[in-house]
Design an enzyme around this catalytic site. Structure first.
Site, mmCIF file in Angstrom:
data_model
loop_
_atom_site.group_PDB
_atom_site.id
_atom_site.type_symbol
_atom_site.label_atom_id
_atom_site.label_comp_id
_atom_site.label_asym_id
_atom_site.label_seq_id
_atom_site.Cartn_x
_atom_site.Cartn_y
_atom_site.Cartn_z
ATOM 1 N N THR A 1 3.011 -13.688 -5.778
ATOM 2 C CA THR A 1 3.989 -13.456 -4.711
ATOM 3 C C THR A 1 3.441 -13.849 -3.341
ATOM 4 O OG1 THR A 1 4.695 -11.567 -6.007
ATOM 5 C CG2 THR A 1 5.508 -11.665 -3.764
ATOM 6 N N VAL A 2 2.245 -13.355 -3.009
ATOM 7 C CA VAL A 2 1.714 -13.591 -1.660
ATOM 8 C C VAL A 2 1.241 -15.035 -1.503
ATOM 9 C CG1 VAL A 2 0.024 -12.839 0.048
ATOM 10 C CG2 VAL A 2 1.078 -11.155 -1.461
ATOM 11 N N ILE B 1 2.637 -5.896 8.992
ATOM 12 C CA ILE B 1 2.424 -5.191 10.268
ATOM 13 C C ILE B 1 1.056 -5.578 10.830
ATOM 14 C CG2 ILE B 1 2.231 -2.940 11.390
ATOM 15 C CD1 ILE B 1 3.699 -1.721 8.984
ATOM 16 N N LYS C 1 -6.723 1.467 1.774
ATOM 17 C CA LYS C 1 -6.249 0.990 3.078
ATOM 18 C C LYS C 1 -6.749 1.878 4.220
ATOM 19 C CE LYS C 1 -2.088 -1.103 1.072
ATOM 20 N NZ LYS C 1 -0.705 -0.828 0.653
HETATM 21 N N1 HSE Z 1 1.428 -1.573 -3.745
HETATM 22 C C1 HSE Z 1 1.487 -1.587 -2.329
HETATM 23 C C2 HSE Z 1 2.548 -0.629 -1.842
HETATM 24 C C3 HSE Z 1 1.825 -2.918 -1.732
HETATM 25 O O1 HSE Z 1 3.308 -0.069 -2.632
HETATM 26 O O2 HSE Z 1 2.621 -0.437 -0.633
HETATM 27 C C4 HSE Z 1 0.660 -3.807 -1.518
HETATM 28 O O3 HSE Z 1 -0.305 -3.229 -0.697
#
Ligand code: HSE
Length: 443
Positions: free
Chosen positions: A18-19, A139, A208
């Site tokens: 996808t990316v 973002i 993250k």
């Molecule tokens: N799986 C992640 C989410 C998306 O649901 O936000 C990619 O970082």
């Protein structure tokens, strides 16, 4: 702008999911975007299977299953890694760095777990590792933390940084459904992976927030020090209580400076007051609230995933590197003095570890739901056990029954997590307490 004197920068892309597809689409359609895009040339694209149907037109000669040959190709200057997962991504990134290539990656898992190894290698080799796409999809949050917000003393970063869980919690709030049913539907609709573990157990958000904490507080974070609790235990009953009490439940990822300069980094479901901006972030959207001195609060909001959004972040990193390549010292300078030749606002400038505060040392307010025997004195016993451990109660209500069990809901004031756990350990031993189905922190 005259691009005649601008050098073409060749890039290799690892992964055409996808990316990767979104990235190729932007690069193949540069008109109306930043002029430097025209200096980027896709030299090679690495895939797992050549025969797969694709949404982009690429000359067959560019596509290969030999990913090693891309990261060692002397003509390629930047590698875009959009494979995801730990291996072979980690080995390919390290090999590319060894061969003097800059890296642009969307891979939060590999950066959160192996960032130390990767950034040390990159600084030694004098190359950049850019990761705007790894957190919050489209973002812009990585470069703002490094640059525009960098003069602030950051106190706290609070994020809704997993779209899958925010989608599920939003639907549970709007429809009143149970977690398992909405997760099943989310899988059918493509909003959740077939194996949703990383998302629903808070691990993706943990990767993250480890990255954001590292940038906000200027040090490395051991991924294992990030405490992660997901949303599997959230029930329709808790969502309904939250609503009655004027809250919504969100999966928050929090990094904050606490006492003694230590930093707490954690992910957990949280009661968020309905009047806070984060409470209004719904569906697959992400938001990151950054609090610092002297700026106060800044909230970044937008699409946290998806081809176009994530590719936008990837290509913005490509542009940042191209900008430096076009204006920086020669490659010889970089080879002779690798890390000093790097642009200090784009490279990783810390190598020490941050001290992480244990959960037990934090203060928090809690929502707790008990199922009890409907006998005299239960509320009194709860109050006594909490009181004995310095846990002050803000409200305690018995509103109904689940079968033949009375349901009692307690909301505490801000208390020490350690004291709260000690009180709960005693309460669990009470004959009149059948179970404690929910314990959720309150923002
Ligand atoms: N799986 C992640 C989410 C998306 O649901 O936000 C990619 O970082």
């Amino acid at each position: 702008m005259n691009l005649k004197n601008k050098v073409v920068v060749k890039i290799g892309i690892l992964g055409l999911g996808t990316v990767g597809t979104g990235t190729v689409q932007i690069l193949q359609d540069p008109v109306g975007r930043h002029h430097l895009l025209q200096t980027l040339e896709i030299a090679r694209v690495g895939v797992r299977s050549i025969d797969k149907q694709r949404d982009v037109d690429l000359p067959l000669a560019l596509v290969t299953t030999d990913l090693d040959s891309i990261v060692t190709d002397p003509e390629i200057e930047i590698i875009v890694e959009v494979l995801g997962g730990i291996e072979p991504a980690r080995s390919l990134i390290l090999k590319a760095i060894e061969h003097g290539k800059h890296i642009v990656t969307a891979n939060k898992a590999v950066i959160a777990k192996f960032g130390d190894e990767i950034f040390t290698a990159a600084n030694r080799a004098g190359v950049y590792v850019m990761l705007e796409a790894a957190v919050g999809g489209g973002i812009p949050v990585i470069q703002p933390l490094k640059q525009s917000l960098g003069v602030n003393r950051i106190q706290r970063v609070t994020g809704i940084i997993n779209g899958t869980t925010n989608y599920i919690l939003t639907r549970m709030t709007v429809e009143g459904g149970e977690f398992d049913d909405i997760l099943a539907d989310a899988k059918n609709l493509g909003y959740a992976e077939a194996d949703p573990t990383a998302d629903v157990d808070g691990l993706d958000a943990g990767d993250k927030i480890a990255i954001l904490a590292s940038l906000a507080f200027g040090g490395r974070i051991k991924r294992d020090d990030v405490s992660c609790e997901g949303i599997r235990k959230i029930s329709a009953t808790d969502i309904a209580y939250a609503d009655k009490l004027n809250f919504v439940i969100k999966l928050l990822a929090i990094a904050e400076r606490v006492e003694d300069g230590a930093v707490s980094v954690r992910v957990h479901p949280t009661f968020v007051p309905k009047d806070r901006p984060l409470a209004t972030v719904n569906g697959v959207y992400n938001a990151i609230l950054i609090e610092g001195d002297p700026l106060g609060q800044v909230m970044l909001f937008g699409p946290g995933a998806g081809a176009g959004a994530t590719a936008s972040a990837i290509v913005s990193d490509l542009l940042a590197i191209v900008g430096v390549i076009q204006s920086k010292p020669s490659r010889e300078d970089v080879v002779n003095s690798p890390s000093t030749a790097l642009h200090p606002l784009l490279s990783c400038s810390h190598d020490g570890y941050i001290s992480i505060a244990p959960l037990a040392s934090l203060r928090s307010s809690f929502y707790v739901r008990f199922l009890c025997m409907d006998v005299p004195g239960v509320i009194g016993k709860l109050g006594t056990r909490f009181g004995a451990h310095n846990v002050s109660i803000e409200s305690i209500v018995q509103t109904g029954f689940q079968g033949d069990r009375a349901e009692i809901v307690v909301v505490t004031h801000d208390v020490s997590e350690g004291d709260f756990e000690s009180a709960l350990a005693e309460i669990r031993k009470l004959d009149s307490i059948a179970s404690i189905p929910s314990i959720i922190r309150v923002l």
